[in-house]
Design a protein around this motif. Structure first.
Motif, PDB file in Angstrom:
ATOM      1  N   LEU A   1      -7.398  12.761   6.063  1.00 14.27           N
ATOM      2  CA  LEU A   1      -7.214  11.309   6.016  1.00 14.27           C
ATOM      3  C   LEU A   1      -7.183  10.717   7.418  1.00 14.27           C
ATOM      4  O   LEU A   1      -6.624  11.313   8.343  1.00 14.27           O
ATOM      5  CB  LEU A   1      -5.928  10.970   5.273  1.00 14.27           C
ATOM      6  N   THR A   2      -7.767   9.540   7.560  1.00 13.47           N
ATOM      7  CA  THR A   2      -7.844   8.856   8.843  1.00 13.47           C
ATOM      8  C   THR A   2      -7.323   7.434   8.691  1.00 13.47           C
ATOM      9  O   THR A   2      -7.720   6.740   7.750  1.00 13.47           O
ATOM     10  CB  THR A   2      -9.321   8.792   9.315  1.00 13.47           C
ATOM     11  N   PRO A   3      -6.436   6.996   9.603  1.00 13.67           N
ATOM     12  CA  PRO A   3      -5.980   5.603   9.519  1.00 13.67           C
ATOM     13  C   PRO A   3      -7.160   4.639   9.457  1.00 13.67           C
ATOM     14  O   PRO A   3      -8.158   4.805  10.162  1.00 13.67           O
ATOM     15  CB  PRO A   3      -5.155   5.430  10.798  1.00 13.67           C
ATOM     16  N   GLY A   4      -7.041   3.665   8.563  1.00 10.66           N
ATOM     17  CA  GLY A   4      -8.096   2.683   8.365  1.00 10.66           C
ATOM     18  C   GLY A   4      -8.997   2.986   7.179  1.00 10.66           C
ATOM     19  O   GLY A   4      -9.685   2.096   6.676  1.00 10.66           O
ATOM     20  N   GLU A   5      -9.003   4.255   6.719  1.00 10.61           N
ATOM     21  CA  GLU A   5      -9.794   4.595   5.531  1.00 10.61           C
ATOM     22  C   GLU A   5      -9.255   3.842   4.327  1.00 10.61           C
ATOM     23  O   GLU A   5      -8.050   3.636   4.209  1.00 10.61           O
ATOM     24  CB  GLU A   5      -9.669   6.096   5.223  1.00 10.61           C
ATOM     25  N   ARG A   6     -10.159   3.462   3.419  1.00 13.28           N
ATOM     26  CA  ARG A   6      -9.735   2.717   2.228  1.00 13.28           C
ATOM     27  C   ARG A   6     -10.349   3.341   0.979  1.00 13.28           C
ATOM     28  O   ARG A   6     -11.484   3.820   1.015  1.00 13.28           O
ATOM     29  CB  ARG A   6     -10.145   1.257   2.348  1.00 13.28           C
TER      30      ARG A   6
ATOM     31  N   GLU B   1      -5.029   1.888   1.547  1.00 10.52           N
ATOM     32  CA  GLU B   1      -5.471   1.965   2.932  1.00 10.52           C
ATOM     33  C   GLU B   1      -4.556   2.929   3.677  1.00 10.52           C
ATOM     34  O   GLU B   1      -3.328   2.782   3.647  1.00 10.52           O
ATOM     35  CB  GLU B   1      -5.429   0.604   3.610  1.00 10.52           C
ATOM     36  N   VAL B   2      -5.134   3.906   4.329  1.00 10.97           N
ATOM     37  CA  VAL B   2      -4.349   4.859   5.109  1.00 10.97           C
ATOM     38  C   VAL B   2      -3.858   4.144   6.365  1.00 10.97           C
ATOM     39  O   VAL B   2      -4.651   3.616   7.142  1.00 10.97           O
ATOM     40  CB  VAL B   2      -5.186   6.103   5.477  1.00 10.97           C
ATOM     41  N   ALA B   3      -2.527   4.100   6.544  1.00 10.32           N
ATOM     42  CA  ALA B   3      -1.938   3.401   7.682  1.00 10.32           C
ATOM     43  C   ALA B   3      -1.487   4.357   8.777  1.00 10.32           C
ATOM     44  O   ALA B   3      -1.579   4.032   9.968  1.00 10.32           O
ATOM     45  CB  ALA B   3      -0.752   2.555   7.219  1.00 10.32           C
TER      46      ALA B   3
ATOM     47  N   LEU C   1       2.809  13.894   7.275  1.00 16.05           N
ATOM     48  CA  LEU C   1       3.335  12.654   6.719  1.00 16.05           C
ATOM     49  C   LEU C   1       2.212  11.629   6.660  1.00 16.05           C
ATOM     50  O   LEU C   1       1.483  11.451   7.637  1.00 16.05           O
ATOM     51  CB  LEU C   1       4.483  12.124   7.575  1.00 16.05           C
ATOM     52  N   VAL C   2       2.101  10.980   5.509  1.00 19.07           N
ATOM     53  CA  VAL C   2       1.040   9.988   5.308  1.00 19.07           C
ATOM     54  C   VAL C   2       1.668   8.718   4.752  1.00 19.07           C
ATOM     55  O   VAL C   2       2.360   8.760   3.731  1.00 19.07           O
ATOM     56  CB  VAL C   2      -0.049  10.509   4.336  1.00 19.07           C
ATOM     57  N   ARG C   3       1.440   7.611   5.448  1.00 16.48           N
ATOM     58  CA  ARG C   3       1.863   6.304   4.947  1.00 16.48           C
ATOM     59  C   ARG C   3       0.607   5.523   4.607  1.00 16.48           C
ATOM     60  O   ARG C   3      -0.350   5.510   5.372  1.00 16.48           O
ATOM     61  CB  ARG C   3       2.678   5.525   5.970  1.00 16.48           C
ATOM     62  N   THR C   4       0.632   4.902   3.436  1.00 14.48           N
ATOM     63  CA  THR C   4      -0.488   4.068   3.016  1.00 14.48           C
ATOM     64  C   THR C   4       0.016   2.659   2.719  1.00 14.48           C
ATOM     65  O   THR C   4       1.220   2.445   2.545  1.00 14.48           O
ATOM     66  CB  THR C   4      -1.187   4.632   1.761  1.00 14.48           C
ATOM     67  N   ILE C   5      -0.917   1.732   2.690  1.00 13.41           N
ATOM     68  CA  ILE C   5      -0.635   0.370   2.227  1.00 13.41           C
ATOM     69  C   ILE C   5      -1.391   0.235   0.920  1.00 13.41           C
ATOM     70  O   ILE C   5      -2.632   0.285   0.907  1.00 13.41           O
ATOM     71  CB  ILE C   5      -1.104  -0.689   3.243  1.00 13.41           C
ATOM     72  N   ASN C   6      -0.655   0.109  -0.172  1.00  9.57           N
ATOM     73  CA  ASN C   6      -1.257   0.062  -1.498  1.00  9.57           C
ATOM     74  C   ASN C   6      -1.199  -1.367  -2.024  1.00  9.57           C
ATOM     75  O   ASN C   6      -0.110  -1.903  -2.242  1.00  9.57           O
ATOM     76  CB  ASN C   6      -0.539   1.014  -2.448  1.00  9.57           C
ATOM     77  N   THR C   7      -2.351  -1.962  -2.196  1.00 10.93           N
ATOM     78  CA  THR C   7      -2.466  -3.333  -2.677  1.00 10.93           C
ATOM     79  C   THR C   7      -2.886  -3.299  -4.138  1.00 10.93           C
ATOM     80  O   THR C   7      -3.948  -2.788  -4.470  1.00 10.93           O
ATOM     81  CB  THR C   7      -3.495  -4.112  -1.837  1.00 10.93           C
ATOM     82  N   VAL C   8      -2.026  -3.853  -4.998  1.00  8.85           N
ATOM     83  CA  VAL C   8      -2.283  -3.869  -6.436  1.00  8.85           C
ATOM     84  C   VAL C   8      -2.845  -5.239  -6.803  1.00  8.85           C
ATOM     85  O   VAL C   8      -2.249  -6.264  -6.460  1.00  8.85           O
ATOM     86  CB  VAL C   8      -0.987  -3.578  -7.225  1.00  8.85           C
TER      87      VAL C   8
END
Length: 160
Positions: A17-22, A113-115, A127-134
């Motif tokens: 996973l890479t930050p910015g990937e969606r 989105e991988v943050a 550790l992976v943080r994402t921004i999940n938009t529903v």
């Protein structure tokens, strides 16, 4: 001798996973049955969810409004099945903002989105943080949440 077929649906190792990937999930319609079962299972006996007369006469919104926890649970099911099957090790927490109501009959999907991606201190985990938009079926944002997960590392990756 033929090699074993690759298992479809396996989640990502943190190194993949890479930050910015969606990513975007398929949609899922939340039904009245989903709502009723969730409310009963969770013990959410608030009259907004259990008394149709009260909801009709006193609720700020018309229709079978769904608890935010139900929307989060279904969104997590969509996201995890798509990204963390066999590789998700632990859910460590989240921040959540509810933007608008979801009603029985609405269909939701999740854009992920991988943050943040970083190695964890033990072994090959990360550790992976994402921004999940529903979003609902109209493309309206109904919830944004930011989970932090402990993810497995690729067993074939060379550690630095």
């Amino acid at each position: 001798m033929a090699s074993e077929p690759r298992l479809l649906g396996r989640g990502f190792y943190w190194q993949e996973l890479t930050p910015g990937e969606r990513f975007r999930t398929y949609g899922r319609t939340i039904t009245s049955t989903d709502r009723s079962l969730f409310v009963g299972l969770a013990g959410m006996v608030e009259v907004l969810f259990t008394n149709a007369d009260y909801a009709r006469d006193h609720a700020a919104m018309r229709g079978e409004v769904c608890p935010g926890a139900l929307v989060l649970s279904i969104a997590e099911g969509l996201a995890l099945n798509a990204t963390a099957q066999e590789t998700g090790l632990a859910f460590l927490g989240l921040e959540m903002d509810i933007k608008r109501p979801v009603f029985a009959g609405d269909t939701i999907e999740v854009e992920i989105e991988v943050a943040e991606v970083r190695p964890e201190s033990k072994g090959s985990r990360g550790l992976v943080r994402t921004i999940n938009t529903v979003r609902n079926q109209h493309g309206e944002i109904v919830m944004i949440y930011r989970p932090l997960r402990l993810m497995a590392g690729d067993p074939g990756a060379v550690e630095a």
